[in-house]
Design an enzyme around this catalytic site. Structure first.
Site, short mmCIF file in Angstrom:
data_model
loop_
_atom_site.label_atom_id
_atom_site.label_comp_id
_atom_site.label_asym_id
_atom_site.label_seq_id
_atom_site.Cartn_x
_atom_site.Cartn_y
_atom_site.Cartn_z
N CYS A 269 0.85 -0.85 0.01
CA CYS A 269 -0.16 0.40 -0.27
C CYS A 269 0.96 0.90 -0.18
O CYS A 269 0.72 2.24 -0.72
CB CYS A 269 -1.13 -0.07 1.20
SG CYS A 269 -2.25 -1.60 1.13
C1 UGA Z 1 -1.56 0.49 5.62
C2 UGA Z 1 -2.39 1.12 6.87
O1 UGA Z 1 -1.76 1.32 7.67
C3 UGA Z 1 -3.69 1.10 6.34
O2 UGA Z 1 -4.51 1.90 7.41
C4 UGA Z 1 -3.98 0.50 5.05
O3 UGA Z 1 -5.57 -0.14 5.10
C5 UGA Z 1 -3.52 0.14 4.28
O4 UGA Z 1 -2.23 1.10 4.23
C6 UGA Z 1 -3.95 -0.30 3.07
O5 UGA Z 1 -4.00 0.66 2.30
O6 UGA Z 1 -4.57 -1.64 2.61
P1 UGA Z 1 -0.08 -2.14 5.73
O7 UGA Z 1 0.20 -2.03 4.72
O8 UGA Z 1 -1.34 -3.42 6.19
O9 UGA Z 1 -1.50 -1.26 6.33
O10 UGA Z 1 0.59 -1.72 6.98
P2 UGA Z 1 1.32 -0.90 7.96
O11 UGA Z 1 0.88 -0.94 9.88
O12 UGA Z 1 0.76 0.70 7.81
O13 UGA Z 1 2.69 -0.41 8.17
C7 UGA Z 1 3.50 -0.56 6.32
C8 UGA Z 1 4.94 -0.37 6.84
O14 UGA Z 1 5.25 1.04 7.26
C9 UGA Z 1 5.56 -1.46 7.57
O15 UGA Z 1 6.49 -2.05 6.36
C10 UGA Z 1 5.94 -1.03 8.46
O16 UGA Z 1 7.25 -1.31 8.79
C11 UGA Z 1 6.60 0.20 8.62
N1 UGA Z 1 6.03 0.98 9.61
C12 UGA Z 1 5.38 0.90 10.03
C13 UGA Z 1 7.41 1.88 10.25
O17 UGA Z 1 8.17 1.58 9.54
N2 UGA Z 1 7.49 2.24 11.36
C14 UGA Z 1 6.68 2.28 11.68
O18 UGA Z 1 6.03 3.78 12.94
C15 UGA Z 1 4.83 2.12 11.28
#
Ligand code: UGA
Length: 442
Positions: A269
Site C-alpha cells: 500500500c
Molecule cells: C497500511 C495502512 O496502515 C492501512 O490503514 C491501510 O488500510 C493499508 O495500508 C492499505 O492501504 O491497504 P499496511 O501496509 O498493512 O497498512 O501496514 P502498516 O502497518 O501501515 O505498515 C506499513 C509499513 O510501514 C511497514 O513496512 C512497516 O514496517 C512500516 N512502518 C510502520 C514503519 O517503518 N514505522 C512505523 O512507525 C510504522
C-alpha cells in the site's frame, strides 16, 4: 442480506470473512486455486483470526467462494476489492477495476435486483464517478441511482491486524453517488457493528477516495520523516531517534504512532499509493516534491544499512550476511515491496553470501530471490557462521535472541538492528558489536 465481494486479495478476503459473521457472503475471484482452497476453509495468507472466520463461515454455509461472476446477481451489495497496482511510471493501473466493473455491469443486466456496488479498492479521486459508474451503466443498460446504487467506501485495514481493524475500525468513510446507496450502506454497517458502530463519515465519492490516499501518504510521510531524523541522529553522538520520537509523540498534535524509525515502509500500500498520488497530482499540474521526497527517503533507507555493513566489514564480497526477517512487517507473510528484499538485492549485487530467515515469509522470499540466497527455518541456524546479521522485521522470534547467541554462533558478532528490537547496552556489554538505526555513534 446477501453480499458479494469481487477480488479476494488481502482487503477483499478479510472483508468477506468478517462480513460472513453477520451476512451471507459470496467471494468472487479469478484464481481458481485460491477459490478451491477457500472453499475448504483454508486461509491462503497468514492473517491472525482469518483461519477461524473462514472455517466457521464455510461450515455454517454463509461463506462461499467462486470463479463464477454470475453469483453477484443475487447480492444486495457488491463490493469491488480488486487490486490497483502501479504502472511502470508509478501511476495507478485501473485495469482490474475496469474489468470488474464491466463484469458486474453485465450481471446487472440480467437481474431485477438493484444492488449497491461498493468501491473498496484504493482508487484515485474521480474513479467511482468517471470510471466505475460509466462502465456499470454501459454494460447493464441501467442508470446509477435507479437500476443500481454506487458508493465509494475505502478500506483502512492493516495487514497483520486486518480482522481486528475490520471488526473495530476507527471510522467508516462513505462516498455515495446516489442517495439510496448512502442510506443502504449506513444501515448495512449499523447492522454489522450494532451498538459498537464506529463513526461514519458520509461525504462525496471524490472526498472518500482522497481521504484514503491522504491517510496512507500522511502515514508514509510520518515514517520517512522519522527516518530522516534517524539519519541526523546517526551523525550526532548522544542522539537517539527513539527518545526523539517519544518526546515528539507526547504532543497530541503529533501523536506517538508511526514514528518508529526503521528500514523504510514496504507492503502493498504505502509505496504504491504514494507513487500513485504523486503521479496523479503531477498529471494535474500540481508540484509533487513532498511525495517524491517521502519516496526518495524510503528508497534510499536500505543504503544506510549497506554502508554500515561496509564500514564494519570492509568489503562485502564473499562475506556471510544474515538477514533476519523478509516480511515487510511482523505478523505478515507478505514480502511485497519489502525493504528486506531491496536490501538483499543490493547485498547480492555486491556479491555477499546471503543467509535469510523469516517465521512466515520464506516462501515469498524464495520467489523473489530464488537460489541466490540460502534459507533457514530458525534465526539461530541463519546467524551461524555469519559475519554480519541484520534485523529487518520485528518478529518476536528474533527479539528473544540474547547477546550470547550472537557471540556464540556468528563468526564476528556484528549486528545491525534496523528495527530497534535489542537492548543496546546489554548487547554491547555482552560482546556484540551492535549498530542500531537512529542511534548516534561517537
Ligand atoms: C497500511 C495502512 O496502515 C492501512 O490503514 C491501510 O488500510 C493499508 O495500508 C492499505 O492501504 O491497504 P499496511 O501496509 O498493512 O497498512 O501496514 P502498516 O502497518 O501501515 O505498515 C506499513 C509499513 O510501514 C511497514 O513496512 C512497516 O514496517 C512500516 N512502518 C510502520 C514503519 O517503518 N514505522 C512505523 O512507525 C510504522
Amino acid at each position: 442480506m446477501k453480499v458479494a465481494v469481487v477480488g479476494l486479495g488481502y482487503a477483499g478476503l478479510c472483508t468477506a470473512a468478517c462480513l460472513g459473521k453477520k451476512f451471507e457472503v459470496v467471494g468472487v475471484e479469478v484464481d481458481g486455486e485460491r477459490v478451491s482452497k477457500l472453499n475448504r476453509g483454508q486461509a491462503p495468507i497468514h492473517e491472525k483470526g482469518l483461519p477461524g472466520l473462514l472455517k466457521s463461515g464455510v461450515a455454517r454455509r454463509v461463506l462461499s467462494f467462486t470463479e463464477d461472476f454470475g453469483s453477484v446477481r443475487g447480492a444486495d451489495f457488491v463490493f469491488i476489492a480488486v487490486g490497483t497496482p502501479s504502472k511502470p511510471d508509478g501511476s495507478i493501473d485501473l485495469s482490474q477495476v475496469t474489468s470488474a466493473s464491466a463484469a458486474i455491469g453485465r450481471q446487472l443486466a440480467k437481474t431485477k435486483k438493484r444492488p449497491v456496488v461498493v468501491v473498496k479498492s484504493t482508487v484515485t479521486p474521480g474513479t467511482a464517478t468517471s470510471v466505475v459508474k460509466p462502465s456499470l451503466e454501459k454494460e447493464s443498460g441501467k442508470s446509477c441511482g435507479e437500476g443500481f446504487g454506487l458508493c465509494s467506501n475505502p478500506e483502512f485495514l492493516r495487514e497483520g491486524a486486518a480482522i481486528e481493524d475490520t471488526l473495530r475500525p476507527d471510522r467508516v468513510i462513505l462516498g455515495p453517488l446516489d442517495e439510496r446507496s448512502g442510506r443502504a450502506m449506513k444501515s448495512l454497517y449499523l447492522r454489522f457493528y450494532g451498538r459498537r458502530s464506529p463513526p461514519m463519515v458520509v461525504t462525496t465519492p471524490e472526498n472518500a477516495e482522497l481521504i484514503k490516499y491522504a491517510s496512507n501518504t500522511f502515514l508514509a510521510t510520518k515514517i520517512s520523516f522519522i527516518n530522516f531524523i534517524a539519519r541526523i541522529c546517526e551523525t550526532l553522538p548522544g542522539a537517539d531517534v527513539q527518545e526523539i520520537a517519544f518526546g515528539m509523540g507526547l504532543d497530541p498534535r503529533i501523536g506517538e504512532r508511526f514514528l518508529q524509525a526503521g528500514p523504510g515502509f514496504g507492503g502493498a500500500c504505502f509505496p504504491k499509493d504514494s507513487r500513485a498520488l504523486s503521479a496523479f497530482v503531477w498529471q494535474r499540474g500540481i508540484d509533487n516534491t513532498l511525495l517524491r521526497a517521502v519516496l526518495e527517503i524510503n528508497d534510499t533507507q536500505p543504503d544506510w544499512i549497506v554502508s554500515a555493513v561496509e564500514r564494519a566489514l570492509g568489503r562485502i564480497e564473499e562475506k556471510n550476511i544474515a538477514i533476519l526477517g523478509v516480511a515487510f512487517k511482523e505478523e505478515s507473510d507478505d514480502v511485497r515491496e519489502s525493504r528486506a528484499i531491496v536490501l538483499a538485492r543490493k547485498l547480492l549485487n555486491k556479491r555477499a553470501i546471503l543467509r535469510i530467515t523469516d517465521p512466515q515469509a520464506l516462501e515469498g522470499a524464495r520467489k523473489e530471490l530464488g537460489g541466490d540466497a540460502k534459507y533457514f527455518a530458525t534465526a539461530k541456524d541463519c546467524i551461524e557462521g555469519a559475519d554480519a546479521a541484520i534485523v529487518m522485521t520485528a518478529w518476536k522470534d528474533f527479539g528473544i535472541l540474547k547477546a550470547r547467541d550472537f557471540v556464540a554462533l556468528m563468526r564476528t558478532p556484528f549486528v545491525i538492528d534496523a528495527r530497534r528490537i535489542y537492548p543496546v547496552e546489554e548487547f554491547r556489554l555482552g560482546g556484540v558489536n551492535l549498530r542500531a538505526i537512529g542511534l548516534g555513534e561517537a
